[in-house]
Design an enzyme around this catalytic site. Structure first.
Site, mmCIF file in Angstrom:
data_model
loop_
_atom_site.group_PDB
_atom_site.id
_atom_site.type_symbol
_atom_site.label_atom_id
_atom_site.label_comp_id
_atom_site.label_asym_id
_atom_site.label_seq_id
_atom_site.Cartn_x
_atom_site.Cartn_y
_atom_site.Cartn_z
ATOM 1 N N TYR A 69 0.830 -1.215 0.000
ATOM 2 C CA TYR A 69 0.000 0.000 0.000
ATOM 3 C C TYR A 69 0.860 1.259 0.000
ATOM 4 O O TYR A 69 0.518 2.259 -0.629
ATOM 5 C CB TYR A 69 -1.014 -0.005 1.163
ATOM 6 C CG TYR A 69 -2.252 -0.769 0.766
ATOM 7 C CD1 TYR A 69 -3.256 -0.158 0.016
ATOM 8 C CD2 TYR A 69 -2.384 -2.113 1.063
ATOM 9 C CE1 TYR A 69 -4.361 -0.871 -0.414
ATOM 10 C CE2 TYR A 69 -3.492 -2.847 0.645
ATOM 11 C CZ TYR A 69 -4.478 -2.209 -0.088
ATOM 12 O OH TYR A 69 -5.564 -2.909 -0.531
ATOM 13 N N GLN A 104 -15.240 2.583 -8.131
ATOM 14 C CA GLN A 104 -14.602 1.449 -7.454
ATOM 15 C C GLN A 104 -13.160 1.807 -7.122
ATOM 16 O O GLN A 104 -12.473 1.038 -6.474
ATOM 17 C CB GLN A 104 -14.587 0.233 -8.377
ATOM 18 C CG GLN A 104 -15.960 -0.198 -8.807
ATOM 19 C CD GLN A 104 -15.872 -1.353 -9.801
ATOM 20 O OE1 GLN A 104 -15.756 -2.498 -9.408
ATOM 21 N NE2 GLN A 104 -15.904 -1.045 -11.070
ATOM 22 N N VAL A 106 -9.778 3.602 -5.628
ATOM 23 C CA VAL A 106 -9.363 3.984 -4.285
ATOM 24 C C VAL A 106 -8.302 5.079 -4.356
ATOM 25 O O VAL A 106 -7.604 5.343 -3.393
ATOM 26 C CB VAL A 106 -8.824 2.750 -3.524
ATOM 27 C CG1 VAL A 106 -9.942 1.746 -3.272
ATOM 28 C CG2 VAL A 106 -7.680 2.072 -4.285
ATOM 29 N N ASP A 107 -8.185 5.722 -5.542
ATOM 30 C CA ASP A 107 -7.068 6.646 -5.774
ATOM 31 C C ASP A 107 -7.403 8.120 -5.531
ATOM 32 O O ASP A 107 -6.523 8.974 -5.608
ATOM 33 C CB ASP A 107 -6.525 6.467 -7.210
ATOM 34 C CG ASP A 107 -7.605 6.653 -8.284
ATOM 35 O OD1 ASP A 107 -8.581 7.404 -8.048
ATOM 36 O OD2 ASP A 107 -7.467 6.045 -9.362
ATOM 37 N N HIS A 134 -15.168 1.257 -2.687
ATOM 38 C CA HIS A 134 -14.103 0.419 -2.126
ATOM 39 C C HIS A 134 -13.138 1.183 -1.230
ATOM 40 O O HIS A 134 -12.053 0.689 -0.938
ATOM 41 C CB HIS A 134 -13.341 -0.273 -3.268
ATOM 42 C CG HIS A 134 -14.190 -1.254 -4.029
ATOM 43 N ND1 HIS A 134 -13.888 -1.682 -5.297
ATOM 44 C CD2 HIS A 134 -15.339 -1.874 -3.690
ATOM 45 C CE1 HIS A 134 -14.824 -2.534 -5.704
ATOM 46 N NE2 HIS A 134 -15.718 -2.656 -4.757
ATOM 47 N N CYS A 169 -6.375 4.593 20.265
ATOM 48 C CA CYS A 169 -6.192 3.457 21.177
ATOM 49 C C CYS A 169 -4.853 2.744 21.013
ATOM 50 O O CYS A 169 -4.571 1.787 21.730
ATOM 51 C CB CYS A 169 -7.345 2.461 21.007
ATOM 52 S SG CYS A 169 -7.168 1.424 19.540
ATOM 53 N N GLY A 206 -14.292 2.159 -17.867
ATOM 54 C CA GLY A 206 -13.051 1.525 -17.410
ATOM 55 C C GLY A 206 -13.188 0.537 -16.283
ATOM 56 O O GLY A 206 -12.350 0.503 -15.396
ATOM 57 N N ASN A 232 -14.765 1.248 -22.828
ATOM 58 C CA ASN A 232 -13.713 0.307 -22.440
ATOM 59 C C ASN A 232 -13.030 -0.187 -23.715
ATOM 60 O O ASN A 232 -13.715 -0.530 -24.664
ATOM 61 C CB ASN A 232 -14.341 -0.885 -21.675
ATOM 62 C CG ASN A 232 -13.309 -1.679 -20.881
ATOM 63 O OD1 ASN A 232 -12.264 -2.044 -21.402
ATOM 64 N ND2 ASN A 232 -13.610 -1.920 -19.621
HETATM 65 P P1 NAD Z 1 -9.772 -3.846 -13.358
HETATM 66 O O1 NAD Z 1 -8.314 -3.588 -13.134
HETATM 67 O O2 NAD Z 1 -10.331 -5.174 -13.093
HETATM 68 O O3 NAD Z 1 -10.176 -3.507 -14.877
HETATM 69 C C1 NAD Z 1 -9.825 -2.346 -15.500
HETATM 70 C C2 NAD Z 1 -10.655 -2.193 -16.773
HETATM 71 O O4 NAD Z 1 -10.281 -0.960 -17.391
HETATM 72 C C3 NAD Z 1 -10.466 -3.283 -17.822
HETATM 73 O O5 NAD Z 1 -11.714 -3.727 -18.275
HETATM 74 C C4 NAD Z 1 -9.695 -2.591 -18.945
HETATM 75 O O6 NAD Z 1 -10.070 -3.083 -20.241
HETATM 76 C C5 NAD Z 1 -10.166 -1.156 -18.785
HETATM 77 N N1 NAD Z 1 -9.214 -0.157 -19.269
HETATM 78 C C6 NAD Z 1 -7.871 -0.236 -19.374
HETATM 79 N N2 NAD Z 1 -7.376 0.914 -19.852
HETATM 80 C C7 NAD Z 1 -8.429 1.738 -20.046
HETATM 81 C C8 NAD Z 1 -8.545 3.078 -20.520
HETATM 82 N N3 NAD Z 1 -7.484 3.784 -20.881
HETATM 83 N N4 NAD Z 1 -9.780 3.628 -20.591
HETATM 84 C C9 NAD Z 1 -10.873 2.908 -20.219
HETATM 85 N N5 NAD Z 1 -10.823 1.642 -19.768
HETATM 86 C C10 NAD Z 1 -9.603 1.065 -19.681
HETATM 87 O O7 NAD Z 1 -10.479 -2.730 -12.501
HETATM 88 P P2 NAD Z 1 -11.907 -2.598 -11.858
HETATM 89 O O8 NAD Z 1 -12.946 -3.155 -12.746
HETATM 90 O O9 NAD Z 1 -11.996 -1.208 -11.442
HETATM 91 O O10 NAD Z 1 -11.926 -3.526 -10.555
HETATM 92 C C11 NAD Z 1 -10.876 -4.017 -9.820
HETATM 93 C C12 NAD Z 1 -10.755 -3.534 -8.386
HETATM 94 O O11 NAD Z 1 -9.448 -3.057 -8.259
HETATM 95 C C13 NAD Z 1 -11.624 -2.413 -7.946
HETATM 96 O O12 NAD Z 1 -12.343 -2.897 -6.898
HETATM 97 C C14 NAD Z 1 -10.724 -1.283 -7.431
HETATM 98 O O13 NAD Z 1 -11.005 -1.032 -6.089
HETATM 99 C C15 NAD Z 1 -9.348 -1.845 -7.501
HETATM 100 N N6 NAD Z 1 -8.345 -1.012 -8.188
HETATM 101 C C16 NAD Z 1 -8.386 0.350 -8.088
HETATM 102 C C17 NAD Z 1 -7.452 1.124 -8.767
HETATM 103 C C18 NAD Z 1 -7.538 2.630 -8.663
HETATM 104 O O14 NAD Z 1 -8.013 3.141 -7.651
HETATM 105 N N7 NAD Z 1 -7.105 3.376 -9.698
HETATM 106 C C19 NAD Z 1 -6.464 0.520 -9.555
HETATM 107 C C20 NAD Z 1 -6.452 -0.871 -9.618
HETATM 108 C C21 NAD Z 1 -7.409 -1.618 -8.938
HETATM 109 ZN ZN ZN Z 2 -8.083 2.487 17.711
#
Ligand code: NAD
Ligand code: ZN
Length: 259
Positions: A69, A104, A106-107, A134, A169, A206, A232
């Site tokens: 992380y 979804q 977390v950034d 998330h 705590c 995405g 996508n």
């Molecule tokens: P994923 O990594 O499973 O899928 C990403 C999707 O984005 C794919 O379908 C891919 O084809 C598409 N993609 C790739 N490049 C793209 C672009 N330039 N434009 C549009 N689409 C594009 O991610 P998810 O579906 O969000 O789920 C996975 C989990 O991972 C989530 O729960 C999330 O919390 C976490 N996650 C978050 C981050 C972040 O916060 N940026 C990064 C990685 C994973």
């Molecule tokens: Zn605490």
């Protein structure tokens, strides 16, 4: 349909929609330099995300999970919102309360974009701050008392002793994100499903649409008679249900369909 006909149709559906739900996943941040889990660059050392983002991994080796992380936080802290985040923030601020973002991710890049665009307009960023399904990698939560802490400081994961502790705590903190195998916050999830049911259009950007229950939000809109628009570069399980599927990256497609 040709690509430009798809763009025009997506534009018309969104312009006509009384209420819009925008659901985003890691793909919307890919062109900001944040790696997706499933795409190229999704690996850290030799670990897959599914091996580290779990309660079991944290129980076994909290230092390793915090180290990962810490690496992700440092990487994301260098990234800035891209044209897709900014266009979505402009849309939500132009139609406050009627366009809602659910992510979804977390950034925190949607929130950064909301503050940037709101500052330009002299507006309140709140309508463009997303519902975070998330959590956020910039928040930690006490495993003992639940106290939350927000910080962008580097994580010292050199030993178990240096890992973040609770200011209330003294208990061990964990990242305030939803891990694989954990349930989502019920209040947040309930609100997301209400938004999906009330939406006349759901714009999905995405997301691989394989992580439930976020992936089913678009089908709730579709069942209620709303339109589904997907952006996508790849096909996803949502593609067969989408009214319009745009095979393109978010940075090229989002500003264009909203313009
Ligand atoms: P994923 O990594 O499973 O899928 C990403 C999707 O984005 C794919 O379908 C891919 O084809 C598409 N993609 C790739 N490049 C793209 C672009 N330039 N434009 C549009 N689409 C594009 O991610 P998810 O579906 O969000 O789920 C996975 C989990 O991972 C989530 O729960 C999330 O919390 C976490 N996650 C978050 C981050 C972040 O916060 N940026 C990064 C990685 C994973
Ligand atoms: Zn605490």
């Amino acid at each position: 349909m040709t690509a430009s006909a798809d763009i025009a149709r997506a534009h018309a559906l969104l312009a006509a929609a009384e209420r819009v739900l925008v659901l985003t996943g890691a793909g919307v941040s890919a062109e900001s330099g944040v790696p997706t889990f499933r795409g190229a660059g999704g690996l850290w050392r030799d670990y897959r995300a599914e091996e580290l983002a779990t309660p079991g991994a944290f129980a076994r080796d909290p230092r390793l999970v915090w180290e990962w992380y810490g690496w992700r936080r440092a990487k994301v802290a260098e990234c800035t919102p891209n044209a897709a985040h900014l266009a979505l923030a402009r849309l939500a601020l132009a139609r406050p309360g009627r366009v809602r973002l659910v992510t979804q991710n977390v950034d925190e890049l949607h929130a950064d974009a909301a503050r940037q665009v709101a500052a330009e307009l002299g507006a309140d960023p709140a309508p463009a701050i997303p519902l975070e399904l998330h959590g956020s990698i910039f928040r930690a939560r006490c495993t003992r008392c639940g106290t939350r802490a927000v910080s962008r400081d580097p994580i010292d994961a050199s030993s178990r002793e240096t890992l973040p502790r609770c200011a209330t705590c003294g208990g061990p903190m964990r990242p305030d994100v939803v891990w694989f195998g954990e349930s989502l916050d019920e209040r947040v999830l309930g609100e997301a499903f209400e938004l999906a049911a009330a939406a006349s259009a759901c714009l999905v950007v995405g997301t691989s649409a394989v992580v439930q229950p976020a992936a089913s939000l678009a089908s709730v809109t579709a069942r209620a008679g709303g339109a589904v628009i997907e952006i996508n570069p790849d096909e996803t399980p949502l593609t067969p249900y989408a009214d319009v599927s745009i095979r393109s990256g978010a940075v090229a497609a989002v500003p264009e369909i909203l313009g």
